[in-house]
Structures are given as C-alpha cells and as structure tokens.
Design an enzyme around this catalytic site. Structure first.
Site, PDB file in Angstrom:
ATOM      1  N   ARG A  47      -5.658   8.074  18.557  1.00  0.00           N
ATOM      2  CA  ARG A  47      -5.839   7.451  17.232  1.00  0.00           C
ATOM      3  C   ARG A  47      -6.392   8.462  16.227  1.00  0.00           C
ATOM      4  O   ARG A  47      -6.048   8.427  15.052  1.00  0.00           O
ATOM      5  CB  ARG A  47      -6.736   6.203  17.339  1.00  0.00           C
ATOM      6  CG  ARG A  47      -7.022   5.539  15.994  1.00  0.00           C
ATOM      7  CD  ARG A  47      -7.393   4.055  16.095  1.00  0.00           C
ATOM      8  NE  ARG A  47      -8.320   3.751  17.157  1.00  0.00           N
ATOM      9  CZ  ARG A  47      -9.624   4.063  17.171  1.00  0.00           C
ATOM     10  NH1 ARG A  47     -10.155   4.676  16.144  1.00  0.00           N
ATOM     11  NH2 ARG A  47     -10.387   3.755  18.195  1.00  0.00           N
ATOM     12  N   LYS A 196      12.012   4.799   4.251  1.00  0.00           N
ATOM     13  CA  LYS A 196      13.176   4.868   3.384  1.00  0.00           C
ATOM     14  C   LYS A 196      13.853   6.243   3.485  1.00  0.00           C
ATOM     15  O   LYS A 196      14.374   6.568   4.526  1.00  0.00           O
ATOM     16  CB  LYS A 196      12.772   4.506   1.952  1.00  0.00           C
ATOM     17  CG  LYS A 196      11.863   3.247   1.870  1.00  0.00           C
ATOM     18  CD  LYS A 196      12.571   1.964   2.227  1.00  0.00           C
ATOM     19  CE  LYS A 196      11.652   0.748   2.357  1.00  0.00           C
ATOM     20  NZ  LYS A 196      10.790   0.469   1.224  1.00  0.00           N
TER      21      LYS A 196
HETATM   22  C1  LIG Z   1       9.545  -0.161   1.107  1.00  0.00           C
HETATM   23  C2  LIG Z   1       8.584   0.240   0.076  1.00  0.00           C
HETATM   24  C3  LIG Z   1       7.195   0.140   0.304  1.00  0.00           C
HETATM   25  C4  LIG Z   1       6.624  -0.469   1.563  1.00  0.00           C
HETATM   26  O1  LIG Z   1       6.926   0.248   2.723  1.00  0.00           O
HETATM   27  P1  LIG Z   1       6.983  -0.414   4.177  1.00  0.00           P
HETATM   28  O2  LIG Z   1       7.227   0.745   5.062  1.00  0.00           O
HETATM   29  O3  LIG Z   1       8.093  -1.430   4.169  1.00  0.00           O
HETATM   30  O4  LIG Z   1       5.663  -1.075   4.420  1.00  0.00           O
HETATM   31  C5  LIG Z   1       6.346   0.575  -0.703  1.00  0.00           C
HETATM   32  N1  LIG Z   1       6.809   1.077  -1.861  1.00  0.00           N
HETATM   33  C6  LIG Z   1       8.131   1.179  -2.114  1.00  0.00           C
HETATM   34  C7  LIG Z   1       8.582   1.730  -3.427  1.00  0.00           C
HETATM   35  C8  LIG Z   1       9.065   0.761  -1.164  1.00  0.00           C
HETATM   36  O5  LIG Z   1      10.370   0.859  -1.437  1.00  0.00           O
END
Ligand SMILES: *Cc1c(COP(=O)(O)O)cnc(C)c1O
Length: 372
Positions: A47, A196
């Site tokens: 951790r 993403k």
């Molecule tokens: C998807 C997204 C998040 C959140 O991310 P997660 O990995 O789904 O928790 C935050 N900010 C933006 C701009 C996003 O597209």
C-alpha cells in the site's frame, strides 16, 4: 527529451535480476527487511509503495513536467484526494460543466463535510473573479469540458487563482499531456482519469494527481493515497504504463479523425450545432489553438428535431458503439442527458462522440447513414 521519447522510456528500466526489457509485475504485498530492521531497497508494504506504481508515477510526472505524481485506483479517487487535502471551511471554485461525477462528489460528499463550493463559468474570467471569497483555496478547471467542449484559458485562471492565494488544479483527462500541459501554463496540480486516454484500451480503471512542486499540499495528497489506500493494483499500473507507450501516436490519430468527423457534421443539414474546438466557429478556438497541440478526440453535436431524433440517430449507428466513457480505440456515441439523469444541464438533442482509431471515412459513412 521530447514527449514521444518520454512516453516510451520514462519509468522504464531494464530488470536488474533478469535483463527483462518489458517490466515484470510485482505482486508481492510485502518486502524483506535487513537484520537491523532497515529496508534499504525502499519497499516495505504494497500500500505504501510498489515498483509498478513507482514506475507509473515517474512516467506521469515526466509527461506532465511535474515534480511528482500519486497514482490512484480511479480518476474519482484521485479527484477525491485533492478535495480531502482541503480543510472544512475552505472554499472551492469549479467549472459549471465540470465532469458530472466530480460535481456529484462535491455536492453529495464534500459540501456536507464542510467545503464551500461555487460553480462558475470558467470561460469567463470576470465571473471567476466575482465568485472569489476570502477563504477560496482551490480552482478546479476542466478543459475541454464535458460535453460542450468549452475551452478555459488555463494561464488566465491560474493567474487569478495565484493572485487570490489559491491553487489551480486542472483535470487534464480529455486532452492528455500530449495535447496540453497545464503545469507549463501555470496550474499547480493536474488530475487524470487514466481510465481514458492514458490507459487507452478500455481495459483498466485508474487515476492520478501530478504536482508541479512536491509541497505540503501534495504531501497531504500522498498521505491520503498511502493511508487511505485507494491505490491501483500492480497489474493496473502495468497496463496504464503500457498504454502510455503509444499515447502520442494515438492522440494524433484521435485528433485527426475527430477534426474530419466534426467538419462532416458541421456541414450536415440534420445537425443543429457541432461542439469541437478545432472548428474555427467554436468560441474557444483561439484559446485552444494557443494552449493545445491538437484539439483532441472528443466532440459532441446537436441533432435537429430534439431528443427523439437524437435517440434515433444513436439507435441507427452500426460502427459507433452506444456506450459511456472515452479514450479507447473504438468510437463511442452517447446520449449524455439520459446517462446524467434528472437535473442534467446537457441539451436533450446532444450526442457525445469519443472518436476512436478507425479509418475516419468509415466513421463518417456510419454517421451519414444514421443521420439519414
Ligand atoms: C472519467 C472521468 C473522471 C473519473 O474517472 P474514473 O476513473 O471513472 O473514476 C474524471 N474526470 C473526467 C474528465 C473524466 O472523463
């Protein structure tokens, strides 16, 4: 070193034990200590630190031009760590069209916890200045924004933040460090959903906070990461680091395809409006041209005829996949208002596109047949 080279090499070392060029995945939860109780190799417990997480953090810091990075198990966990590093009674300014999940975190968790929040139009510096309070500590910028692709002038907002004695954070998920480097423009921290573009293949959840300087505020974020434990698994770190190796070339293709698709939609009779900062008609075009290398892979458009017609178009696509999220190799289409639910500010006739790595002509043909 240039960013393409950093994407391939930052965080990568040849494994000293085996000579492996591709990094091994270290699953061990615990690490051996010396007879005197010390742990000279730096690792104690998973951790606190793990070699795969170290490698990913080094790479992310290098890509954003920051001093340090803290990797989290999701973009939302990374976002939360920044809010948790504030103190009850602090005031925060966020964009009105901040990521829906971030707005919900603020309203449902951090306002009850004692954080004061004002949502402002960050594209209007006058509005931002008017919203300042003596206890304003943090500005939360997101550009391009979701789902209208509004462009905020990061340098200008960071300047207002610093004059007010506050920090400026930029959620750089949509642009990625390849297209936009907020720390160079004056921001103090960058947040990513590595889920993403950084991961880039739609197969890993993750997040990160990158700091310009490893100051006290970042040390609190580090503390929240280690003590709170919302850390990514070694395999998740390995996947994100692997994804990053091709990031510069993927971003070019995403942006090139998105510009072609946006131009096609812009001239289509069934389309009421296109939101893509690469179009000269976009209100944020000049700022985007200044602060971004390319205009990114996300676009949205409004269909003539309202919600029904927009739903029809989404139902008729064959190549685009109807799904949420973004940044993967496959193109996605989404009726945003229905996923955001009641209280959404998103126009009912809006469809959001995550433009993938297919041939742009195939994407255009698909939208053409769906628009009819
Ligand atoms: C998807 C997204 C998040 C959140 O991310 P997660 O990995 O789904 O928790 C935050 N900010 C933006 C701009 C996003 O597209």
């Amino acid at each position: 070193m240039r960013i393409e080279t950093l994407a391939v090499h930052a965080g990568h070392t040849i494994d000293p034990g085996t000579g492996a060029v591709t990094p091994p995945i270290h699953l061990s939860t615990t690490f051996e200590r010396e007879a005197d109780g010390s742990y000279p190799r730096g690792y104690l417990y998973i951790r606190n630190r793990n070699p795969n997480r170290d490698a990913l953090e080094q790479c992310l810091a290098a890509l954003e031009g920051g001093q340090g990075a803290a990797a989290f198990s999701s973009g939302s966990a990374a976002t939360m760590s920044v809010f948790q590093a504030l103190s009850p009674g602090d005031h925060l300014l966020a964009s009105v069209d901040v990521y829906y999940g971030t707005a919900r975190l603020l309203q449902e968790m951090f306002v009850p916890w004692g954080i004061e929040v004002t949502f402002v139009d960050m594209t209007d510096p006058g509005q931002v200045e008017q919203a300042l309070r003596p206890n304003t500590r943090l500005f939360w910028v997101e550009t391009p924004s979701n789902p209208l692709l509004k462009i905020t002038d990061i340098a200008r907002i960071a300047q207002i933040a610093h004059q007010a004695g506050a920090r400026c954070v930029c959620d750089n998920t949509w642009a990625s460090p390849i297209l936009q480097r907020p720390l160079d423009l004056g921001a103090d921290l960058v947040v990513h959903a590595t889920t993403k573009y950084l991961g880039g293949h739609g197969d890993v959840l993750g997040g990160a906070v990158i700091c310009k300087e490893e100051d006290d505020f970042f040390q609190r974020i580090r503390q929240i990461q280690i003590s709170g434990g919302a850390v990514p698994s070694p395999f998740d770190c390995w996947l994100v680091l692997r994804g990053i190796r091709t990031l510069p070339y993927r971003m070019r293709a995403h942006a090139e395809n998105a510009l072609k698709v946006a131009k096609f939609l812009h001239q289509h009779a069934q389309v009421e409006a296109v939101h893509y900062p690469g179009l000269p008609e976009h209100p944020g075009h000049a700022i985007a041209t200044r602060q971004m290398r390319l205009y990114g892979g996300m676009a949205s458009f409004q269909v003539r005829g309202g919600r029904e017609r927009a739903m029809e178009v989404a139902a008729k696509v064959r190549l685009f996949i109807r799904a949420t999220s973004l940044g993967g190799p496959e193109s996605l289409i989404e009726h945003r208002a229905s996923i955001e639910g009641p209280g959404t500010r998103t126009p009912e006739n809006l469809l959001r596109l995550s433009i993938g790595l297919e041939h742009p002509d195939d994407l255009i043909e698909d939208l053409a047949q769906a628009l009819g």
